[in-house]
Design a protein around this motif. Structure first.
Motif, short mmCIF file in Angstrom:
data_model
loop_
_atom_site.label_atom_id
_atom_site.label_comp_id
_atom_site.label_asym_id
_atom_site.label_seq_id
_atom_site.Cartn_x
_atom_site.Cartn_y
_atom_site.Cartn_z
N GLY A 92 0.80 -1.21 0.00
CA GLY A 92 0.00 0.00 0.00
C GLY A 92 0.83 1.27 0.00
O GLY A 92 1.89 1.32 0.61
N GLY A 93 0.34 2.28 -0.73
CA GLY A 93 0.98 3.57 -0.76
C GLY A 93 2.13 3.72 -1.72
O GLY A 93 2.75 4.77 -1.80
N ARG A 94 2.46 2.70 -2.48
CA ARG A 94 3.62 2.75 -3.37
C ARG A 94 3.25 3.09 -4.81
O ARG A 94 4.07 3.62 -5.53
N LEU A 95 2.07 2.76 -5.24
CA LEU A 95 1.69 3.01 -6.62
C LEU A 95 1.10 4.40 -6.74
O LEU A 95 0.26 4.81 -5.96
N SER A 96 1.52 5.13 -7.77
CA SER A 96 1.10 6.52 -7.89
C SER A 96 -0.07 6.73 -8.84
O SER A 96 -0.51 7.84 -9.03
N TYR A 97 -0.56 5.66 -9.47
CA TYR A 97 -1.68 5.77 -10.39
C TYR A 97 -2.83 4.88 -9.94
O TYR A 97 -2.62 3.84 -9.34
N VAL A 98 -4.04 5.31 -10.26
CA VAL A 98 -5.23 4.51 -10.03
C VAL A 98 -5.59 3.89 -11.38
O VAL A 98 -5.83 4.62 -12.35
N TYR A 99 -5.61 2.56 -11.45
CA TYR A 99 -5.87 1.86 -12.71
C TYR A 99 -7.35 1.52 -12.81
O TYR A 99 -7.94 0.96 -11.88
N LEU A 100 -7.96 1.89 -13.93
CA LEU A 100 -9.38 1.65 -14.15
C LEU A 100 -9.65 0.77 -15.37
O LEU A 100 -10.79 0.60 -15.76
N GLY A 101 -8.61 0.24 -15.98
CA GLY A 101 -8.76 -0.48 -17.25
C GLY A 101 -9.34 -1.87 -17.16
O GLY A 101 -9.75 -2.42 -18.18
N ALA A 102 -9.40 -2.45 -15.98
CA ALA A 102 -9.93 -3.82 -15.86
C ALA A 102 -11.40 -3.84 -16.27
O ALA A 102 -12.18 -2.98 -15.89
N GLY A 103 -11.75 -4.81 -17.08
CA GLY A 103 -13.14 -4.99 -17.47
C GLY A 103 -13.55 -4.27 -18.75
O GLY A 103 -14.64 -4.50 -19.25
N ALA B 276 -13.45 3.10 -25.62
CA ALA B 276 -13.81 4.46 -26.05
C ALA B 276 -12.60 5.37 -25.88
O ALA B 276 -11.89 5.29 -24.87
N PRO B 277 -12.31 6.21 -26.87
CA PRO B 277 -11.12 7.06 -26.81
C PRO B 277 -11.09 7.98 -25.59
O PRO B 277 -10.02 8.31 -25.09
N ASP B 278 -12.25 8.38 -25.08
CA ASP B 278 -12.29 9.29 -23.93
C ASP B 278 -12.49 8.58 -22.60
O ASP B 278 -12.64 9.22 -21.57
N ALA B 279 -12.45 7.24 -22.61
CA ALA B 279 -12.53 6.48 -21.36
C ALA B 279 -11.22 6.68 -20.58
O ALA B 279 -10.14 6.76 -21.17
N VAL B 280 -11.32 6.76 -19.28
CA VAL B 280 -10.14 6.93 -18.43
C VAL B 280 -9.65 5.54 -18.02
O VAL B 280 -10.37 4.78 -17.39
N LEU B 281 -8.42 5.22 -18.44
CA LEU B 281 -7.83 3.93 -18.09
C LEU B 281 -7.01 4.01 -16.80
O LEU B 281 -6.93 3.03 -16.05
N ALA B 282 -6.42 5.16 -16.55
CA ALA B 282 -5.63 5.35 -15.33
C ALA B 282 -5.51 6.85 -15.07
O ALA B 282 -5.52 7.65 -16.00
N TYR B 283 -5.41 7.19 -13.78
CA TYR B 283 -5.13 8.58 -13.44
C TYR B 283 -4.21 8.62 -12.24
O TYR B 283 -4.14 7.71 -11.43
N GLU B 284 -3.46 9.70 -12.19
CA GLU B 284 -2.49 9.91 -11.13
C GLU B 284 -3.20 10.34 -9.85
O GLU B 284 -4.19 11.06 -9.90
N ARG B 285 -2.68 9.93 -8.74
CA ARG B 285 -3.24 10.37 -7.46
C ARG B 285 -3.02 11.87 -7.32
O ARG B 285 -1.97 12.39 -7.68
N LEU B 286 -4.02 12.55 -6.79
CA LEU B 286 -3.92 14.01 -6.64
C LEU B 286 -2.79 14.42 -5.71
O LEU B 286 -2.30 15.54 -5.80
N SER B 287 -2.36 13.54 -4.86
CA SER B 287 -1.27 13.87 -3.94
C SER B 287 0.08 13.98 -4.64
O SER B 287 1.05 14.47 -4.06
N ASN B 288 0.17 13.57 -5.92
CA ASN B 288 1.44 13.64 -6.65
C ASN B 288 1.78 15.06 -7.09
O ASN B 288 2.95 15.38 -7.26
#
Length: 86
Positions: free
Chosen positions: A14-25, A31-43
């Protein structure tokens, strides 16, 4: 000496990865505008990097970033509605 396996175990804690991955499923084509991953706001204090379904990355300013995260997490819209992140 750190083995590759030890490095991987460390990265998965926990706490080591800086991105949130949403690509599963997602099904192809994504879709070109689908979000696959985003950086944590704390970065960053001014926004976050976002990876979209077409492979491009945009830096999203903080006010839009908060709307994008709310749109995805609270309302379950992915791709997010365009008017929510403009």
């Amino acid at each position: 000496m750190h083995t590759p396996e030890a490095v991987i175990r460390s990265m998965m804690q926990g706490g080591r990865l800086s991105y949130v991955y949403l690509g599963a499923g997602f099904k192809q084509p994504v879709a070109p505008d689908a979000v696959l991953a985003y950086e944590r706001l704390s970065n960053h204090v001014e926004g976050m990097n976002v990876l979209f379904g077409d492979g491009h990355v945009d830096f999203i300013p903080l006010d839009q970033a908060n709307k994008l995260i709310t749109e995805i997490q609270l309302f379950g819209h992915n791709p997010p509605r365009a008017e929510m992140i403009k």
